[in-house]
Design a protein around this motif. Structure first.
Motif, PDB file in Angstrom:
ATOM      1  N   LYS A   4      43.711  30.096  39.744  1.00 18.67           N
ATOM      2  CA  LYS A   4      42.749  28.993  39.801  1.00 18.67           C
ATOM      3  C   LYS A   4      42.895  28.171  41.073  1.00 18.67           C
ATOM      4  O   LYS A   4      41.904  27.733  41.656  1.00 18.67           O
ATOM      5  N   PRO A  58      37.149  27.117  31.570  1.00 17.83           N
ATOM      6  CA  PRO A  58      36.401  28.343  31.261  1.00 17.83           C
ATOM      7  C   PRO A  58      35.746  28.280  29.882  1.00 17.83           C
ATOM      8  O   PRO A  58      36.166  27.524  29.012  1.00 17.83           O
ATOM      9  N   ALA A  64      38.660  36.164  30.123  1.00 24.00           N
ATOM     10  CA  ALA A  64      38.904  35.457  31.383  1.00 24.00           C
ATOM     11  C   ALA A  64      38.463  36.277  32.597  1.00 24.00           C
ATOM     12  O   ALA A  64      37.839  35.743  33.518  1.00 24.00           O
ATOM     13  N   TYR A  67      34.722  36.233  32.829  1.00 23.72           N
ATOM     14  CA  TYR A  67      34.245  34.887  33.140  1.00 23.72           C
ATOM     15  C   TYR A  67      34.395  34.587  34.625  1.00 23.72           C
ATOM     16  O   TYR A  67      33.455  34.109  35.269  1.00 23.72           O
ATOM     17  N   TYR A  68      35.554  34.852  35.182  1.00 22.36           N
ATOM     18  CA  TYR A  68      35.785  34.540  36.587  1.00 22.36           C
ATOM     19  C   TYR A  68      35.019  35.475  37.514  1.00 22.36           C
ATOM     20  O   TYR A  68      34.594  35.063  38.595  1.00 22.36           O
TER      21      TYR A  68
END
Length: 90
Positions: A4, A58, A64, A67-68
């Motif tokens: 992140k 998120p 994950a 999503y990213y």
């Protein structure tokens, strides 16, 4: 997937470069409309804050990695639109 912190740094660098490029285009361009510049600068700031927030929080229920990946693709699309708008200023 990058962590992140790196993702936020990349978003910050790209947003600051876009902001600087827009200011330079407004200063050195011929017959540039101030309202268009202001709207473009506001959209850069809104995009920056939107994606920084989305990195930190998120969506629940979504994997994950997906999503990213989607976040990066959407950011790239919006960035390309802003670049096109900057190039159309002059």
């Amino acid at each position: 997937m990058a962590n992140k912190r790196n993702l936020k740094k990349i978003i910050n660098y790209i947003s600051s470069d876009l902001f600087a490029e827009c200011v330079a285009a407004s200063l050195y361009g011929d017959n540039v409309d101030k309202e268009n510049i202001d709207a473009l600068l506001a959209s850069i700031l809104a995009t920056h804050s939107n994606y920084i927030t989305r990195v930190s929080h998120p969506e629940p229920g979504m994997k994950a990695k997906l999503y990213y990946k989607d976040l990066i693709n959407c950011f790239n699309k919006e960035t390309n639109e802003i670049i096109d708008n900057i190039s159309n200023l002059s």
